[in-house]
Structures are given as structure tokens and as C-alpha cells.
Design an enzyme around this catalytic site. Sequence first.
Site, PDB file in Angstrom:
ATOM      1  N   LYS A  31      29.958  14.196  -6.683  1.00 22.75           N
ATOM      2  CA  LYS A  31      28.812  14.381  -7.575  1.00 22.75           C
ATOM      3  C   LYS A  31      27.808  13.231  -7.421  1.00 22.75           C
ATOM      4  O   LYS A  31      28.126  12.199  -6.813  1.00 22.75           O
ATOM      5  CB  LYS A  31      29.320  14.490  -9.015  1.00 22.75           C
ATOM      6  CG  LYS A  31      30.225  15.717  -9.233  1.00 22.75           C
ATOM      7  CD  LYS A  31      30.623  15.871 -10.704  1.00 22.75           C
ATOM      8  CE  LYS A  31      31.493  17.109 -10.902  1.00 22.75           C
ATOM      9  NZ  LYS A  31      31.803  17.347 -12.339  1.00 22.75           N
ATOM     10  N   TYR A  85      27.923  26.821 -12.550  1.00 18.80           N
ATOM     11  CA  TYR A  85      28.677  26.478 -13.760  1.00 18.80           C
ATOM     12  C   TYR A  85      28.509  27.521 -14.862  1.00 18.80           C
ATOM     13  O   TYR A  85      28.665  27.199 -16.029  1.00 18.80           O
ATOM     14  CB  TYR A  85      28.245  25.107 -14.268  1.00 18.80           C
ATOM     15  CG  TYR A  85      28.878  23.942 -13.518  1.00 18.80           C
ATOM     16  CD1 TYR A  85      30.269  23.757 -13.513  1.00 18.80           C
ATOM     17  CD2 TYR A  85      28.104  23.000 -12.846  1.00 18.80           C
ATOM     18  CE1 TYR A  85      30.851  22.684 -12.847  1.00 18.80           C
ATOM     19  CE2 TYR A  85      28.684  21.921 -12.176  1.00 18.80           C
ATOM     20  CZ  TYR A  85      30.056  21.766 -12.187  1.00 18.80           C
ATOM     21  OH  TYR A  85      30.644  20.695 -11.547  1.00 18.80           O
ATOM     22  N   ASN A 136      31.692  12.586 -13.805  1.00 24.14           N
ATOM     23  CA  ASN A 136      33.101  12.339 -13.501  1.00 24.14           C
ATOM     24  C   ASN A 136      33.431  12.471 -12.003  1.00 24.14           C
ATOM     25  O   ASN A 136      34.512  12.895 -11.636  1.00 24.14           O
ATOM     26  CB  ASN A 136      33.990  13.236 -14.369  1.00 24.14           C
ATOM     27  CG  ASN A 136      33.750  14.714 -14.112  1.00 24.14           C
ATOM     28  OD1 ASN A 136      32.914  15.069 -13.300  1.00 24.14           O
ATOM     29  ND2 ASN A 136      34.488  15.563 -14.794  1.00 24.14           N
ATOM     30  N   HIS A 147      34.249  17.324  -8.131  1.00 27.20           N
ATOM     31  CA  HIS A 147      34.589  18.682  -8.572  1.00 27.20           C
ATOM     32  C   HIS A 147      35.648  19.241  -7.637  1.00 27.20           C
ATOM     33  O   HIS A 147      35.661  18.925  -6.450  1.00 27.20           O
ATOM     34  CB  HIS A 147      33.348  19.592  -8.512  1.00 27.20           C
ATOM     35  CG  HIS A 147      33.670  21.049  -8.669  1.00 27.20           C
ATOM     36  ND1 HIS A 147      33.798  21.651  -9.898  1.00 27.20           N
ATOM     37  CD2 HIS A 147      33.964  22.002  -7.744  1.00 27.20           C
ATOM     38  CE1 HIS A 147      34.126  22.930  -9.725  1.00 27.20           C
ATOM     39  NE2 HIS A 147      34.229  23.168  -8.425  1.00 27.20           N
ATOM     40  N   GLU A 161      33.142  29.576  -4.764  1.00 29.69           N
ATOM     41  CA  GLU A 161      32.450  28.296  -4.647  1.00 29.69           C
ATOM     42  C   GLU A 161      32.180  27.916  -3.193  1.00 29.69           C
ATOM     43  O   GLU A 161      31.143  27.336  -2.875  1.00 29.69           O
ATOM     44  CB  GLU A 161      33.268  27.213  -5.363  1.00 29.69           C
ATOM     45  CG  GLU A 161      33.330  27.464  -6.866  1.00 29.69           C
ATOM     46  CD  GLU A 161      34.176  26.445  -7.611  1.00 29.69           C
ATOM     47  OE1 GLU A 161      34.244  26.561  -8.845  1.00 29.69           O
ATOM     48  OE2 GLU A 161      34.770  25.546  -6.976  1.00 29.69           O
TER      49      GLU A 161
HETATM   50  P1  DAT Z   1      36.716  20.358 -14.093  1.00 29.49           P
HETATM   51  O1  DAT Z   1      35.503  19.744 -13.437  1.00 29.49           O
HETATM   52  O2  DAT Z   1      37.846  19.384 -14.215  1.00 29.49           O
HETATM   53  O3  DAT Z   1      37.124  21.666 -13.475  1.00 29.49           O
HETATM   54  P2  DAT Z   1      35.618  21.923 -16.287  1.00 29.49           P
HETATM   55  O4  DAT Z   1      35.562  23.077 -15.332  1.00 29.49           O
HETATM   56  O5  DAT Z   1      36.278  22.148 -17.610  1.00 29.49           O
HETATM   57  O6  DAT Z   1      36.312  20.661 -15.612  1.00 29.49           O
HETATM   58  O7  DAT Z   1      34.141  21.414 -16.595  1.00 29.49           O
HETATM   59  C1  DAT Z   1      33.179  21.346 -15.574  1.00 29.49           C
HETATM   60  C2  DAT Z   1      32.390  20.072 -15.731  1.00 29.49           C
HETATM   61  O8  DAT Z   1      31.695  20.084 -16.977  1.00 29.49           O
HETATM   62  C3  DAT Z   1      33.227  18.791 -15.775  1.00 29.49           C
HETATM   63  O9  DAT Z   1      33.590  18.325 -14.505  1.00 29.49           O
HETATM   64  C4  DAT Z   1      32.285  17.867 -16.489  1.00 29.49           C
HETATM   65  C5  DAT Z   1      31.637  18.765 -17.523  1.00 29.49           C
HETATM   66  N1  DAT Z   1      32.408  18.719 -18.775  1.00 29.49           N
HETATM   67  C6  DAT Z   1      33.548  19.394 -19.040  1.00 29.49           C
HETATM   68  N2  DAT Z   1      34.016  19.134 -20.270  1.00 29.49           N
HETATM   69  C7  DAT Z   1      33.139  18.261 -20.801  1.00 29.49           C
HETATM   70  C8  DAT Z   1      33.045  17.588 -22.060  1.00 29.49           C
HETATM   71  N3  DAT Z   1      33.953  17.786 -23.023  1.00 29.49           N
HETATM   72  N4  DAT Z   1      32.000  16.749 -22.256  1.00 29.49           N
HETATM   73  C9  DAT Z   1      31.073  16.557 -21.312  1.00 29.49           C
HETATM   74  N5  DAT Z   1      31.081  17.147 -20.104  1.00 29.49           N
HETATM   75  C10 DAT Z   1      32.099  17.988 -19.847  1.00 29.49           C
HETATM   76 MG    MG Z   2      36.253  23.530 -13.476  1.00 31.59          MG
END
Ligand code: DAT
Ligand code: MG
Length: 155
Positions: free
Chosen positions: A11, A52, A118, A121, A132
Site C-alpha cells: 500500500k 473494496y 496497514n 493487502h 483481485e
Molecule cells: P484485510 O485487509 O486484512 O483483508 P478487511 O478486508 O477487513 O481487512 O479490510 C480492508 C481494509 O480496510 C483494511 O486492510 C484496512 C481497512 N480497515 C478495515 N477495518 C478497519 C477499521 N476497523 N478501521 C479502519 N480501517 C479499517
Molecule cells: Mg480483506
Amino acid sequence: QALQLTLALIKPDAVAHPLILEAVHQQILSNKFLIVRMRELLWRKEDCRKFYREHEGRFFYQRLVEFMASGPIRAYILAHKDAIQLWRTVMGPTRVFRARHVAPDSIRGSFGLTDTRNTTHGSDSVVSASREIAAFFPDFSEQRWYEEEEPHLRC
Ligand code: DAT
Ligand code: MG
């Protein structure tokens, strides 16, 4: 043993920092992933929204879209016999506080800045990996790869 494919992204927070970018790339190599394809690109907000869309309506959605379009990202197609689960383990948990506590040596535990910024991905299932991979590598045919490349790579 057949190889599985996953989509990995580095990212904008990590691509912007050469040492972090290098460290994440090293994690890919040291965990013995095969790099099938790799490209760097700047994403348009519209592409982020689509990518997303499962998170549309969540409180962080807008923030996530802005962040993912804020600078260059690096996309990989990675192969490994357990690519999807292994890459998610190497990344660590989504949320930074949890990542630092339960998986301090993971990518997100080491480099994650916030729950949104974070670092990486990874696809979460075979179905999402296909979707994806197609989003980032429209010219890549999984079927052709399994027919023509994968047989030479597995050991
Ligand atoms: P991952 O990236 O581990 O698959 P996810 O699919 O639940 O996680 O969410 C996609 C992205 O959205 C994640 O990498 C960062 C953002 N995100 C997820 N949960 C969040 C939260 N509680 N607060 C802020 N950003 C968040
Ligand atoms: Mg995810």
C-alpha cells in the site's frame, strides 16, 4: 503439489518508504513465494471503490479509498502451495494494535501505522484472489498460467 495464486498489494504508506518497501519484498522472498507478475501503479479512486466494494457503507470506507489512491502501490501475483493463507499469516492481523500484540514480527505488526494504513493487502479466498488478480492484471489468464507456466514451477 499444485500451486495456488494470491494477489498481494503493498500500500502507499509502504511504497513511499524505500526501506519498508524493501523489507516487505524480502518477506515475499524469504517465505519462498514465487513472484508470478509484479507492477507498480497509481490507483484511481474509482478503482479503489470497486476493489473494496464489500466494505461500502463501513465507517472507514471513504478513508480507505482516499488512502489507497494517495500514492503509488505495488501489486504482485504470488504463487505458493498455500499462497492465500500463508500471505495472510505473513501480513498479520488487519488492525494495527492487534498486529503489534499478537504478531509483532508480521508485516503489519512491524510496519502498520493505523488500522487503515496497514502496509499490505492479501486476498482472503480463492474466489476473491481470482477477482483481485483480474482487477490488477487484466491480461493475465489464470487458466493459461496453470496450463503453460505452473507445471514448470512446481517441485
Ligand atoms: P484485510 O485487509 O486484512 O483483508 P478487511 O478486508 O477487513 O481487512 O479490510 C480492508 C481494509 O480496510 C483494511 O486492510 C484496512 C481497512 N480497515 C478495515 N477495518 C478497519 C477499521 N476497523 N478501521 C479502519 N480501517 C479499517
Ligand atoms: Mg480483506
